[in-house]
Design an enzyme around this catalytic site. Structure first.
Site, mmCIF file in Angstrom:
data_model
loop_
_atom_site.group_PDB
_atom_site.id
_atom_site.type_symbol
_atom_site.label_atom_id
_atom_site.label_comp_id
_atom_site.label_asym_id
_atom_site.label_seq_id
_atom_site.Cartn_x
_atom_site.Cartn_y
_atom_site.Cartn_z
ATOM 1 N N ARG A 112 9.819 28.491 -19.323
ATOM 2 C CA ARG A 112 9.943 29.908 -18.822
ATOM 3 C C ARG A 112 10.181 29.764 -17.012
ATOM 4 O O ARG A 112 10.000 30.290 -16.404
ATOM 5 C CB ARG A 112 10.198 31.421 -19.283
ATOM 6 N N LYS B 95 20.302 22.839 -7.839
ATOM 7 C CA LYS B 95 21.428 22.648 -9.205
ATOM 8 C C LYS B 95 20.587 21.895 -10.397
ATOM 9 O O LYS B 95 20.816 21.087 -9.726
ATOM 10 C CB LYS B 95 23.142 22.349 -8.833
ATOM 11 N N GLU C 17 29.342 10.744 0.216
ATOM 12 C CA GLU C 17 29.561 12.102 0.283
ATOM 13 C C GLU C 17 28.283 12.322 1.603
ATOM 14 O O GLU C 17 28.787 13.446 2.108
ATOM 15 C CB GLU C 17 27.881 12.511 -0.561
ATOM 16 N N LYS D 297 23.934 21.374 3.727
ATOM 17 C CA LYS D 297 23.696 21.333 2.969
ATOM 18 C C LYS D 297 23.144 22.575 2.333
ATOM 19 O O LYS D 297 23.392 23.126 1.587
ATOM 20 C CB LYS D 297 23.437 20.875 1.596
ATOM 21 N N GLU E 190 27.902 29.414 -5.372
ATOM 22 C CA GLU E 190 28.766 28.342 -5.843
ATOM 23 C C GLU E 190 29.815 30.008 -5.567
ATOM 24 O O GLU E 190 31.260 29.661 -6.644
ATOM 25 C CB GLU E 190 29.052 27.878 -6.542
ATOM 26 N N ARG F 105 30.396 27.428 -0.582
ATOM 27 C CA ARG F 105 29.996 26.031 -1.486
ATOM 28 C C ARG F 105 31.277 25.218 -2.386
ATOM 29 O O ARG F 105 30.823 24.460 -1.888
ATOM 30 C CB ARG F 105 28.791 26.494 -2.840
ATOM 31 N N ASN G 196 32.695 20.595 -2.610
ATOM 32 C CA ASN G 196 33.798 19.649 -3.185
ATOM 33 C C ASN G 196 34.321 18.907 -3.191
ATOM 34 O O ASN G 196 35.715 18.465 -4.244
ATOM 35 C CB ASN G 196 34.271 20.659 -4.519
ATOM 36 N N HIS H 43 36.855 16.217 -5.165
ATOM 37 C CA HIS H 43 35.685 15.935 -5.805
ATOM 38 C C HIS H 43 37.210 16.600 -7.241
ATOM 39 O O HIS H 43 36.968 15.817 -8.214
ATOM 40 C CB HIS H 43 34.939 17.212 -6.435
ATOM 41 N N HIS I 247 37.424 13.730 -10.082
ATOM 42 C CA HIS I 247 36.811 14.185 -10.839
ATOM 43 C C HIS I 247 38.091 13.334 -12.028
ATOM 44 O O HIS I 247 37.471 13.092 -13.925
ATOM 45 C CB HIS I 247 36.728 15.324 -11.638
ATOM 46 N N HIS J 62 30.628 8.327 -9.196
ATOM 47 C CA HIS J 62 31.412 9.526 -8.499
ATOM 48 C C HIS J 62 31.538 9.006 -7.265
ATOM 49 O O HIS J 62 32.740 9.453 -6.793
ATOM 50 C CB HIS J 62 29.997 10.076 -8.737
HETATM 51 P P1 NAD Z 1 21.581 7.628 -11.179
HETATM 52 O O1 NAD Z 1 20.652 8.486 -11.249
HETATM 53 O O2 NAD Z 1 22.216 7.038 -12.428
HETATM 54 O O3 NAD Z 1 20.920 6.225 -9.883
HETATM 55 C C1 NAD Z 1 21.793 5.303 -10.108
HETATM 56 C C2 NAD Z 1 20.536 4.113 -10.374
HETATM 57 O O4 NAD Z 1 20.564 3.606 -9.561
HETATM 58 C C3 NAD Z 1 20.006 4.183 -11.795
HETATM 59 O O5 NAD Z 1 20.427 3.048 -12.368
HETATM 60 C C4 NAD Z 1 19.113 4.415 -11.062
HETATM 61 O O6 NAD Z 1 18.385 4.102 -12.394
HETATM 62 C C5 NAD Z 1 18.927 3.552 -9.860
HETATM 63 N N1 NAD Z 1 18.033 3.818 -9.237
HETATM 64 C C6 NAD Z 1 18.025 4.546 -8.597
HETATM 65 N N2 NAD Z 1 17.629 4.533 -7.490
HETATM 66 C C7 NAD Z 1 16.752 3.225 -7.442
HETATM 67 C C8 NAD Z 1 16.434 2.919 -6.331
HETATM 68 N N3 NAD Z 1 15.520 2.795 -5.598
HETATM 69 N N4 NAD Z 1 16.155 1.348 -6.236
HETATM 70 C C9 NAD Z 1 16.802 0.612 -7.743
HETATM 71 N N5 NAD Z 1 17.272 1.176 -9.040
HETATM 72 C C10 NAD Z 1 17.683 2.667 -7.950
HETATM 73 O O7 NAD Z 1 22.446 8.752 -10.525
HETATM 74 P P2 NAD Z 1 22.820 8.773 -8.893
HETATM 75 O O8 NAD Z 1 23.965 8.872 -8.153
HETATM 76 O O9 NAD Z 1 21.254 9.003 -8.182
HETATM 77 O O10 NAD Z 1 22.846 10.720 -10.008
HETATM 78 C C11 NAD Z 1 24.213 11.270 -9.861
HETATM 79 C C12 NAD Z 1 23.779 12.610 -10.813
HETATM 80 O O11 NAD Z 1 23.642 13.619 -9.982
HETATM 81 C C13 NAD Z 1 25.178 12.720 -12.054
HETATM 82 O O12 NAD Z 1 24.386 12.772 -12.952
HETATM 83 C C14 NAD Z 1 25.626 14.106 -11.408
HETATM 84 O O13 NAD Z 1 26.175 14.617 -11.954
HETATM 85 C C15 NAD Z 1 24.391 14.169 -10.122
HETATM 86 N N6 NAD Z 1 24.671 15.460 -9.474
HETATM 87 C C16 NAD Z 1 24.034 16.151 -9.227
HETATM 88 C C17 NAD Z 1 24.043 17.157 -7.684
HETATM 89 C C18 NAD Z 1 23.691 18.557 -8.107
HETATM 90 O O14 NAD Z 1 23.637 19.020 -7.099
HETATM 91 N N7 NAD Z 1 22.513 18.553 -9.236
HETATM 92 C C19 NAD Z 1 24.861 16.337 -7.380
HETATM 93 C C20 NAD Z 1 25.818 15.639 -6.992
HETATM 94 C C21 NAD Z 1 25.149 14.992 -8.187
HETATM 95 MG MG MG Z 2 29.186 14.911 -5.543
#
Ligand code: NAD
Ligand code: MG
Length: 359
Positions: free
Chosen positions: A120, A142, A184, A226, A236, A240, A244, A247, A251, A264
Site C-alpha cells: 500500500r 504520475k 519537451e 512543471k 490535472e 496541468r 500537453n 501532444h 499522440h 514521443h
Molecule cells: P525510456 O525510459 O524508454 O528511455 C529511452 C532509452 O534510453 C531506453 O532504451 C533506455 O534504456 C535508454 N537510456 C536511459 N538512460 C540512458 C542513459 N543515461 N544512457 C544510455 N541509455 C539510456 O524513455 P523515456 O523517453 O525516458 O520515457 C518514456 C516513458 O516516460 C513513456 O513510457 C512515457 O509514458 C513516460 N512518461 C511519463 C510521464 C509522467 O509524468 N509520468 C511524462 C512523460 C513521459
Molecule cells: Mg510528453
C-alpha cells in the site's frame, strides 16, 4: 548544484540538479539505516548501477539490492510490475524499504507505480537518466503501466521522496533520445516562459554539446515550471493540461506510425508545430511566432513536418480519443504567444484539416 522544492504540503520533496550528483551521498539521506532496492534496466544498470549502489551505501543504507528489468516501453507492463513485486517479496522487504528508480521514463513510471502499490505504498527516489525523464516524467507524481488496450491506463498519482538529476549521465544517451527530450524542454518555453525560449534559442549549441551549466539551468527551469503547474493542479483538473501542448497531434502520429518508430518527443515536436499553425489560422498567434517555434525545434534536430503517409483522416480518428475530448468536442492546447498557451475548444474541423494537409 541547483535545487527546487516541489510544494505539496506533507508530500513536498526536493529536486537536485547538477553534474556528478550520482556520487553525492548527501542527496540520499532518506535511505539511512533502511533497506534499499535499486530498480533499473539492462541498458542503464551496467552504466550507472555500481556508482549509485556505492553512494547509497555511503549514505548509510542498511543493504542495497539491484533488480534489472528488460529495456523498452513494451516492458512497462503488468508482467514486469509483478516481477518487481515478486523480487520485493522474495527479499522480505517491509514497508520501510526505499525503492530507487534508475533510468528513463519507463523505469520511473513502473517503479513509481510499484512504490504506490507495494504494501500500500513505500518510499521511492527518482534518479532519471534520460533528458525526457529529467525534465518531465520524474516530476509530478504520475506513475503508470500500460495495458494491451491502452498506454498508461493503470496507474496512480504518487510522489517520490526526492529526485536526483545527474547531468553527466546524458553523455551516454543516444542523440535521438536527447533530441526527443529537448522537444519537451522547448514546450515549457512556449507555454510558460518567453525569456527561457529566447535563452534556448541562443544556447541550443551548448545544450547539444552537453555543457553541464547549460544543462543544469535548462533542466532546473523545466522542473520549476512543471513543479509550479503541478502544485497548482496535482491531478490535472485544469492548468496541468497546458503541459500537453503538441501532444494531441503527437499522440496521433505515434499511434498511426507505430509506437517506437517516431519517438514521443519527435511526435510532440511536429505536434507543436501543428498546434502553432492551428493557433495562427485561428487568429490566436502571429506568424513570426510560428516561424520561431518551428526554427527552434529544427535547431534541436527535431522533425517538424507531418509524416507523408498521414492525412487529416488519420489524425482525427486518434485525436477524438484524446483525454481532453469532452462531450465529443475536441479541446486543443494552443500557443497564444511565445510564453503563453490556452485550451481552445472551438477550432473548426475544416481549419484542422487545412493545417494538417498543409503540414
Ligand atoms: P525510456 O525510459 O524508454 O528511455 C529511452 C532509452 O534510453 C531506453 O532504451 C533506455 O534504456 C535508454 N537510456 C536511459 N538512460 C540512458 C542513459 N543515461 N544512457 C544510455 N541509455 C539510456 O524513455 P523515456 O523517453 O525516458 O520515457 C518514456 C516513458 O516516460 C513513456 O513510457 C512515457 O509514458 C513516460 N512518461 C511519463 C510521464 C509522467 O509524468 N509520468 C511524462 C512523460 C513521459
Ligand atoms: Mg510528453
Amino acid at each position: 548544484m541547483e535545487r527546487i522544492d516541489v510544494q505539496l504540503g506533507a508530500r513536498s520533496y526536493p529536486i537536485s540538479i547538477g553534474e556528478g550528483l550520482l556520487a553525492d551521498a548527501s542527496l540520499f539521506e532518506n535511505v539511512r539505516s533502511r533497506r534499499v532496492a535499486v530498480i533499473s534496466n539492462e541498458t542503464v544498470m551496467p552504466l550507472y548501477g555500481e556508482k549509485l549502489v556505492s553512494t547509497l551505501k555511503q549514505a548509510g543504507a542498511q543493504d542495497v539490492a539491484c533488480l534489472s528489468l528488460p529495456d523498452g516501453e513494451a516492458y512497462k507492463s503488468l508482467e514486469t510490475f509483478n516481477t518487481i513485486n515478486t523480487f520485493l517479496l522474495e527479499n522480505n522487504y517491509n514497508r520501510d524499504v526505499v525503492l530507487v528508480a534508475l533510468g528513463g521514463g519507463v523505469i520511473g513510471d513502473i517503479v513509481g507505480f510499484a512504490s504506490a502499490c507495494y504494501q500500500r505504498g513505500v518510499d521511492f527516489i527518482q534518479v532519471p537518466t534520460t533528458l525526457l525523464a529529467q525534465v518531465d516524467s520524474s516530476v509530478g507524481g504520475k506513475t503508470a503501466i500500460n495495458h494491451p488496450l491502452g498506454k498508461n491506463m493503470i496507474g496512480a498519482f504518487y510522489q517520490p521522496k526526492a529526485v536526483v538529476i545527474d547531468t553527466q549521465v546524458l553523455s551516454t544517451l543516444p542523440d535521438r533520445e536527447f533530441a526527443a527530450g529537448m522537444a519537451e524542454v522547448i514546450k515549457y518555453g512556449i507555454i510558460a516562459d518567453a525569456p527561457f525560449f529566447d535563452w534556448l534559442d541562443s544556447e541550443m549549441a551548448a545544450l547539444t554539446a552537453l555543457s553541464p551549466d547549460a544543462l543544469s539551468y535548462a533542466i532546473r527551469r523545466c522542473c520549476q515550471i512543471k513543479a509550479d503547474v503541478v502544485a497548482q493542479d496535482e491531478t490535472e483538473a485544469g492548468v496541468r493540461a497546458l503541459l500537453n501542448l503538441g501532444h494531441t497531434f503527437g499522440h496521433a502520429i505515434e499511434a498511426e506510425m507505430g509506437y517506437g518508430n517516431w519517438l514521443h518527443g519527435e511526435a510532440v515536436a511536429t505536434g507543436t508545430v501543428l498546434a502553432a499553425h492551428t493557433a495562427q489560422r485561428h487568429g490566436l498567434l502571429d506568424e513570426q511566432s510560428v516561424s520561431r517555434i518551428t526554427a527552434l525545434l529544427e535547431k534541436a534536430q527535431l522533425p517538424v513536418h507531418v509524416p507523408a503517409q498521414m492525412n487529416y483522416g488519420a489524425f482525427i480518428k486518434h485525436m477524438m480519443r484524446d483525454k481532453k475530448v469532452l462531450s465529443g468536442q475536441l479541446r486543443l492546447v494552443l500557443p497564444t504567444a511565445i510564453g503563453q498557451a490556452q485550451v481552445v475548444a472551438d477550432v473548426p474541423h475544416q481549419l484542422l484539416a487545412d493545417v494538417i494537409d498543409a503540414g
